[in-house]
Design a protein around this motif. Structure first.
Motif, PDB file in Angstrom:
ATOM      1  N   GLY A   9       0.816  -1.219   0.000  1.00 39.05           N
ATOM      2  CA  GLY A   9       0.000   0.000   0.000  1.00 39.05           C
ATOM      3  C   GLY A   9       0.843   1.259   0.000  1.00 39.05           C
ATOM      4  N   ASN A  32       3.941  -1.175  -3.757  1.00 38.65           N
ATOM      5  CA  ASN A  32       2.728  -1.964  -4.035  1.00 38.65           C
ATOM      6  C   ASN A  32       1.501  -1.051  -4.016  1.00 38.65           C
ATOM      7  OD1 ASN A  32       0.558  -3.488  -1.782  1.00 38.65           O
ATOM      8  ND2 ASN A  32       0.657  -4.199  -3.880  1.00 38.65           N
ATOM      9  N   VAL A  61      -3.456  -7.224  -1.261  1.00 41.15           N
ATOM     10  CA  VAL A  61      -2.797  -7.986  -0.190  1.00 41.15           C
ATOM     11  C   VAL A  61      -3.690  -9.079   0.385  1.00 41.15           C
ATOM     12  CG1 VAL A  61      -1.126  -6.203   0.495  1.00 41.15           C
ATOM     13  CG2 VAL A  61      -3.388  -6.289   1.607  1.00 41.15           C
ATOM     14  N   ILE A 137       2.240  -1.904  10.391  1.00 43.69           N
ATOM     15  CA  ILE A 137       1.591  -0.651  10.778  1.00 43.69           C
ATOM     16  C   ILE A 137       0.276  -0.984  11.485  1.00 43.69           C
ATOM     17  CG2 ILE A 137       0.714   1.589  10.048  1.00 43.69           C
ATOM     18  CD1 ILE A 137       3.726   1.261   9.531  1.00 43.69           C
ATOM     19  N   PRO A 182       0.535   4.471  14.599  1.00 46.35           N
ATOM     20  CA  PRO A 182       0.382   5.909  14.363  1.00 46.35           C
ATOM     21  C   PRO A 182      -0.864   6.462  15.048  1.00 46.35           C
ATOM     22  CG  PRO A 182       0.635   4.693  12.279  1.00 46.35           C
ATOM     23  CD  PRO A 182       0.333   3.697  13.355  1.00 46.35           C
ATOM     24  N   GLY A 183      -0.776   7.753  15.359  1.00 42.73           N
ATOM     25  CA  GLY A 183      -1.977   8.494  15.777  1.00 42.73           C
ATOM     26  C   GLY A 183      -2.683   8.993  14.535  1.00 42.73           C
TER      27      GLY A 183
HETATM   28  P1  NAP Z   1      -4.480   5.732   2.668  1.00 42.23           P
HETATM   29  O1  NAP Z   1      -4.004   7.122   2.467  1.00 42.23           O
HETATM   30  O2  NAP Z   1      -5.930   5.419   2.525  1.00 42.23           O
HETATM   31  O3  NAP Z   1      -3.622   4.763   1.708  1.00 42.23           O
HETATM   32  C1  NAP Z   1      -3.855   3.393   1.749  1.00 42.23           C
HETATM   33  C2  NAP Z   1      -2.845   2.674   0.898  1.00 42.23           C
HETATM   34  O4  NAP Z   1      -3.112   1.265   1.016  1.00 42.23           O
HETATM   35  C3  NAP Z   1      -2.953   3.015  -0.572  1.00 42.23           C
HETATM   36  O5  NAP Z   1      -1.677   3.015  -1.143  1.00 42.23           O
HETATM   37  C4  NAP Z   1      -3.798   1.862  -1.120  1.00 42.23           C
HETATM   38  O6  NAP Z   1      -3.517   1.542  -2.487  1.00 42.23           O
HETATM   39  C5  NAP Z   1      -3.326   0.727  -0.267  1.00 42.23           C
HETATM   40  N1  NAP Z   1      -4.275  -0.381  -0.190  1.00 42.23           N
HETATM   41  C6  NAP Z   1      -5.529  -0.384   0.305  1.00 42.23           C
HETATM   42  N2  NAP Z   1      -6.071  -1.603   0.201  1.00 42.23           N
HETATM   43  C7  NAP Z   1      -5.123  -2.392  -0.360  1.00 42.23           C
HETATM   44  C8  NAP Z   1      -5.084  -3.753  -0.724  1.00 42.23           C
HETATM   45  N3  NAP Z   1      -6.128  -4.566  -0.519  1.00 42.23           N
HETATM   46  N4  NAP Z   1      -3.960  -4.228  -1.293  1.00 42.23           N
HETATM   47  C9  NAP Z   1      -2.885  -3.426  -1.514  1.00 42.23           C
HETATM   48  N5  NAP Z   1      -2.868  -2.125  -1.194  1.00 42.23           N
HETATM   49  C10 NAP Z   1      -3.986  -1.615  -0.630  1.00 42.23           C
HETATM   50  O7  NAP Z   1      -4.097   5.205   4.121  1.00 42.23           O
HETATM   51  P2  NAP Z   1      -2.968   5.720   5.142  1.00 42.23           P
HETATM   52  O8  NAP Z   1      -3.594   6.714   6.044  1.00 42.23           O
HETATM   53  O9  NAP Z   1      -1.726   6.033   4.439  1.00 42.23           O
HETATM   54  O10 NAP Z   1      -2.809   4.385   5.998  1.00 42.23           O
HETATM   55  C11 NAP Z   1      -1.736   3.474   5.815  1.00 42.23           C
HETATM   56  C12 NAP Z   1      -1.721   2.513   6.982  1.00 42.23           C
HETATM   57  O11 NAP Z   1      -1.577   3.246   8.200  1.00 42.23           O
HETATM   58  C13 NAP Z   1      -3.003   1.713   7.127  1.00 42.23           C
HETATM   59  O12 NAP Z   1      -2.710   0.411   7.576  1.00 42.23           O
HETATM   60  C14 NAP Z   1      -3.761   2.461   8.202  1.00 42.23           C
HETATM   61  O13 NAP Z   1      -4.666   1.644   8.868  1.00 42.23           O
HETATM   62  C15 NAP Z   1      -2.618   2.902   9.092  1.00 42.23           C
HETATM   63  N6  NAP Z   1      -2.932   4.047   9.942  1.00 42.23           N
HETATM   64  C16 NAP Z   1      -3.283   5.246   9.418  1.00 42.23           C
HETATM   65  C17 NAP Z   1      -3.558   6.310  10.273  1.00 42.23           C
HETATM   66  C18 NAP Z   1      -3.956   7.666   9.773  1.00 42.23           C
HETATM   67  O14 NAP Z   1      -4.321   8.505  10.601  1.00 42.23           O
HETATM   68  N7  NAP Z   1      -3.890   7.968   8.491  1.00 42.23           N
HETATM   69  C19 NAP Z   1      -3.489   6.121  11.660  1.00 42.23           C
HETATM   70  C20 NAP Z   1      -3.121   4.882  12.157  1.00 42.23           C
HETATM   71  C21 NAP Z   1      -2.832   3.849  11.296  1.00 42.23           C
HETATM   72  P3  NAP Z   1      -4.340   2.227  -3.718  1.00 42.23           P
HETATM   73  O15 NAP Z   1      -4.152   3.695  -3.581  1.00 42.23           O
HETATM   74  O16 NAP Z   1      -3.689   1.684  -4.940  1.00 42.23           O
HETATM   75  O17 NAP Z   1      -5.749   1.804  -3.565  1.00 42.23           O
END
Ligand code: NAP
Length: 244
Positions: A9, A32, A61, A137, A182-183
């Motif tokens: 991701g 990815n 994934v 993560i 992460p927060g």
């Molecule tokens: P995001 O901006 O929504 O980006 C999600 C990423 O994951 C994108 O690159 C997406 O790819 C990819 N993805 C989603 N489903 C997938 C799948 N089935 N197979 C492969 N790739 C997939 O999310 P983010 O905020 O960066 O979050 C990243 C991680 O951090 C996640 O695990 C999230 O739970 C965790 N997290 C985030 C926060 C926050 O506040 N943002 C806080 C705590 C934890 P495409 O763009 O190609 O669809």
């Protein structure tokens, strides 16, 4: 040994920043993506234009065969994966009893089984080399629970269990497994909540801001580095003090 990182991701958000930071530090990287091909390919092309090795590979994934194929493709193009960052994740907001079976199953398939699929695919190479590192993560919501995000919080709590258990199982093979919790980080996942909720989250964060994807990338890079060589099975919370 050549350092090769696969970041699930990594077309957007936190994963993208992690891939860029690891590349800056000298890793060959596999970017990815699932849906955002243009973003994934553009990041890999940008890294290559800076003289680094990078490929972009589409794989869901949640699909173990697609993940196995992605790992094979990475190995052929860049070499054996020495660092896996399990970052791909999705969220779902709403009352617990309003979440249908399909949404529940899909969330766990991506957030939990996805991490298992990727770990299982890279481990034979890491175990035979007795070298490797996995950074998962999680989320602060997995540590404290989250109203209206029950499935998400469960999946992120499970990532902590996966991290600790794999760390114990893999320590004899000199493979370290840690996670970052992460927060609230400024990405699409938080932007969809709208400005009012974001302001509320900033107010609740002692450091008074949302985190940046780079804040998390630095935490991941630290756990992956030699500086963390005696650290395994740990959760590094990077949340601006939210759950102190
Ligand atoms: P995001 O901006 O929504 O980006 C999600 C990423 O994951 C994108 O690159 C997406 O790819 C990819 N993805 C989603 N489903 C997938 C799948 N089935 N197979 C492969 N790739 C997939 O999310 P983010 O905020 O960066 O979050 C990243 C991680 O951090 C996640 O695990 C999230 O739970 C965790 N997290 C985030 C926060 C926050 O506040 N943002 C806080 C705590 C934890 P495409 O763009 O190609 O669809």
């Amino acid at each position: 040994m050549k350092q090769v990182a696969l970041i699930t991701g990594s077309s957007r958000g936190i994963g993208r920043a992690v891939a860029a930071e690891l590349s800056r530090q000298g890793y060959a990287v596999c970017v990815n993506y699932l849906l955002h091909r243009a973003e994934g390919e553009a990041l890999a092309a940008q890294l290559r234009s800076q003289g680094r090795e990078a490929i972009a590979v589409q794989a869901d994934v949640a699909d173990s065969q697609a993940v196995d194929a992605m790992v094979r493709q990475t190995q052929e193009a860049l070499g054996p994966v020495t660092l896996l960052v399990n970052n791909a994740g999705i969220s779902w907001h709403g009352l617990f009893q309003d979440m249908g079976d399909d949404d529940w199953d899909r969330l766990l398939a991506v957030n939990l089984t996805g991490a298992r699929n990727a770990a299982r695919a890279v481990l034979p190479g890491m175990i035979s080399e007795k070298n490797g590192c996995i950074v998962n993560i999680s989320s602060m919501w997995g540590l404290r629970g989250a109203s209206c995000e029950v499935a998400y919080a469960c999946s992120k709590a499970a990532i902590v269990g996966l991290t600790r258990s794999l760390a114990l199982e893999l320590a004899p093979s000199h493979i370290r497994v840690n996670c970052v919790a992460p927060g609230c980080i400024e990405t699409d996942m938080v932007r969809v909540l709208g400005p009012e909720t974001q302001d509320m989250l900033v107010e609740e964060t002692p450091l008074g801001r949302l985190g940046t994807p780079e804040d998390i990338a630095h935490a991941v890079a630290f756990l992956a580095s030699e500086k963390a060589s005696f650290i395994t099975g740990q959760v590094l919370t990077a949340d601006g003090g939210f759950i102190v």
